[in-house]
Write an enzyme that holds these catalytic residues in place. Sequence first.
Site, PDB file in Angstrom:
ATOM      1  N   CYS A 155      10.296  17.471   1.037  1.00 34.08           N
ATOM      2  CA  CYS A 155      11.655  17.838   1.549  1.00 34.08           C
ATOM      3  C   CYS A 155      12.325  18.488   0.686  1.00 34.08           C
ATOM      4  O   CYS A 155      11.956  18.097  -0.581  1.00 34.08           O
ATOM      5  CB  CYS A 155      12.149  16.274   2.269  1.00 34.08           C
ATOM      6  SG  CYS A 155      12.903  15.004   1.093  1.00 34.08           S
ATOM      7  N   GLU A 172      -6.614  -8.438  -0.591  1.00 36.76           N
ATOM      8  CA  GLU A 172      -6.884  -8.140   1.006  1.00 36.76           C
ATOM      9  C   GLU A 172      -7.969  -8.183   1.182  1.00 36.76           C
ATOM     10  O   GLU A 172      -8.597  -6.916   0.353  1.00 36.76           O
ATOM     11  CB  GLU A 172      -6.110  -7.405   1.745  1.00 36.76           C
ATOM     12  CG  GLU A 172      -4.400  -7.119   2.443  1.00 36.76           C
ATOM     13  CD  GLU A 172      -3.917  -6.500   2.923  1.00 36.76           C
ATOM     14  OE1 GLU A 172      -4.055  -5.496   3.191  1.00 36.76           O
ATOM     15  OE2 GLU A 172      -3.112  -6.153   2.643  1.00 36.76           O
ATOM     16  N   GLU A 181       1.243  -1.608   0.069  1.00 34.06           N
ATOM     17  CA  GLU A 181       0.193   0.054   0.346  1.00 34.06           C
ATOM     18  C   GLU A 181       0.910   0.960  -0.052  1.00 34.06           C
ATOM     19  O   GLU A 181       0.711   2.410   0.684  1.00 34.06           O
ATOM     20  CB  GLU A 181      -1.450   0.061   1.019  1.00 34.06           C
ATOM     21  CG  GLU A 181      -1.869  -1.108   1.133  1.00 34.06           C
ATOM     22  CD  GLU A 181      -2.592  -0.690   1.719  1.00 34.06           C
ATOM     23  OE1 GLU A 181      -2.712  -0.758   2.793  1.00 34.06           O
ATOM     24  OE2 GLU A 181      -4.517  -1.370   2.199  1.00 34.06           O
TER      25      GLU A 181
HETATM   26  C1  GLA Z   1      -4.373  -2.553   4.678  1.00 28.25           C
HETATM   27  C2  GLA Z   1      -3.065  -3.488   5.356  1.00 28.25           C
HETATM   28  C3  GLA Z   1      -2.569  -4.607   5.468  1.00 28.25           C
HETATM   29  C4  GLA Z   1      -3.727  -4.413   7.407  1.00 28.25           C
HETATM   30  C5  GLA Z   1      -4.997  -4.434   6.833  1.00 28.25           C
HETATM   31  C6  GLA Z   1      -5.926  -3.685   7.961  1.00 28.25           C
HETATM   32  O1  GLA Z   1      -4.682  -3.364   4.155  1.00 28.25           O
HETATM   33  O2  GLA Z   1      -2.300  -3.905   3.626  1.00 28.25           O
HETATM   34  O3  GLA Z   1      -1.607  -4.437   6.044  1.00 28.25           O
HETATM   35  O4  GLA Z   1      -3.366  -3.483   7.624  1.00 28.25           O
HETATM   36  O5  GLA Z   1      -5.083  -2.846   5.690  1.00 28.25           O
HETATM   37  O6  GLA Z   1      -7.099  -3.836   7.707  1.00 28.25           O
HETATM   38 ZN    ZN Z   2      11.066  13.646   0.047  1.00 25.81          ZN
END
Ligand code: GLA
Ligand code: ZN
Length: 685
Positions: free
Chosen positions: A157, A314, A150
């Site tokens: 900076c 996910e 993610e």
């Molecule tokens: C994100 C992250 C995961 C986890 C989930 C929890 O999607 O990629 O590592 O933290 O959120 O919902």
């Molecule tokens: Zn930077």
Amino acid sequence: MINSKRPVFFYGGDYNPDQWPEEIWQEDMRLFKLAGVNIITVPVFSWAKLQPSEDTYDFGWLDKVMDLARDNGISVCLATSTAAQPAWMSKKYPEILPVDVEGRKRAHGARVNFCPNSKVYRKFSTALAEKMAIRYKEHPALAVWHVANEYGTYCYCEHCAEEFRNWLKARYGTIEELNRVWNMNFWGHTVYEWDEIVPPSYLNEMGRDVFLGYPRDFTCFQGISLDYNRFMSDSSLECYKREYAVIKAVTPDIPITTNLMGTFKPFDYFKWAEHLDVVSWDNYPAMKEPESNIAMRHDLMRGLKDGQSFMLMEQTPSQQNWQPYNSLKRPGVMRLWSYQSIAHGADTIMFFQLRRSFGACEKYHGALIEHAGHENTRVFRECAQLGKELAALGDKILDSRLDSKVAIVFDWDNWWAVEFSSGPSRELKYVEQVEKYYKAFHDMNISVDMVKPNADFSKYKLVVAPVLYMIKPGVAKSIENFVKNGGVFVTTFFSGIVNENDLVTLGGYPGELRKTLGIWSEEIDALLQDMKNQIVMKEPVGDLQGEYSCRMLCDLIHLEGAKALAVFGSDFYAGMPALTENEVEKGKAYYISSDPEESFIKNLMKYICDNAAIKAPVEAPEGVEVTQRFKEEKSFTFLLNHNNHAVNINLGDLDGLDLLTQRDIRGQISLEAKGVIIMERTEKQ
Ligand code: GLA
Ligand code: ZN
């Protein structure tokens, strides 16, 4: 494609063995097999463990996890672990830590907390990815690469400022050109040297206010702010691309991805998707999220790579931990939403997380294995049931595709520009407008592709572009050709206003779309929150008749070839066109001059679809979602009952084998609350 090495439906998700003693790993394997888990994503956040210091790496524990997976017939989605750098790295090389939009240097901690232009970050992350690729290239469990996690940082900076100037030089060539495209005569912003350019932050051009409960970033200078977003999206993408390159060189046949987040505003995912072998994304709807919004995000993720199947990387088996209220998924909902993902093009179902952590912020986040630690839980039973069903599907559905006749245009640059705009109304939110139009089709069970503005429209009968404020080069022409060749185009208020640098196309709105739409718009009125106007139909058009309320913005337009199907009902512009239709050669273009109530959009889209013979596969009752995927001579019709009650559905001409029950179905059928049918059928040639 995703599953080329192993043609099964991948089912599993994020697993953090490094948070647990080794004794537990064996038990995890037992439980995974019991639940039908055939893929684990490891190690997502283990950089500190994999690289204890600058010169030492420790892959011993990961070797064991990889072998354990192999011995248990489980594939690995191998994460490069580069989303959270080790503390020693931040300490030794503080330049890796980003500066936020308020000008504050960040301290080490949390995650995705690095400057995306940091040379140190790029050097170490690429080195780790390469080492992992070399180490595991022959490992039989390796199935997919998962780069970082993610991505999402904007940094302000000094080093980013420098790189921004280089990015601008490459894009615009000369400082004169930059002054021109950004319109720097405004507020005396003219620059003479590249190093006079500083990133737009809360210290200069940008600010944040809270309006109607929503925070919103605004800018005094659209040109620089838009380009900074583009540059920041490109900066993190560059980190990804570098890891991609070293991995690809070693394991050319293993697909590589990074997990995206649906309608995530900071990054232009259409651009990112060009560098992903397969799109993957994390789906975390809130409890009451309308199904159509979830469906739209799946379609957007599918659209990023032109309809190619994506990975659901996910979702939570039950609750989340980071929303204000983290409700349990009610019985049947996890299964239903999983099939909804598949119905919209997912070829994997994966969770965060397989075993629930016992410390820090994710200990209240749902998991296949809950804190109770065994299989006798509702969540485990539901997951195991789904695992069994997916295993039975085998590779049947994999790589099948949807076939949409309707496209909705979605564009990140446009999103940024609309919401950076100072006026005419702060209430205007781009995604909300797109969702409204998407919902009209979703409610009719008409399949939609989400496409970028410069997509090839020729395979569609209808293209809808809600609030297409920014017209990029070539787009107006492509819309015009689409309409001339028989397509139907629909757009709305606040469209066709600016070019890709947010400079107004002079001569009357909607600028470059004016000819195709056969109108020009002279003024735009902004209504206060409780004010309304009306769209009054001149005569019935399909089911559209009488009057509908509208709000927020009203365009005061004049006809230039189009005809008015409806007019405004009140205020000094009562009688001016509120809905227009323009015939251009074989096609038509519609313009909706305001933000109408839902039933107006629904009836108009229905009228257009009826005329263009765009139909749902099955007439289904409210709350039942229907989609179709196709592969070779087979069709797979998904029927998803989102209601809390059973429904009767008339399948009409469709009949086939329900893959989940292995029963032939036809005619009048009943579908239980939250129930799912996947009907396989051999289409006659
Ligand atoms: C994100 C992250 C995961 C986890 C989930 C929890 O999607 O990629 O590592 O933290 O959120 O919902
Ligand atoms: Zn930077």
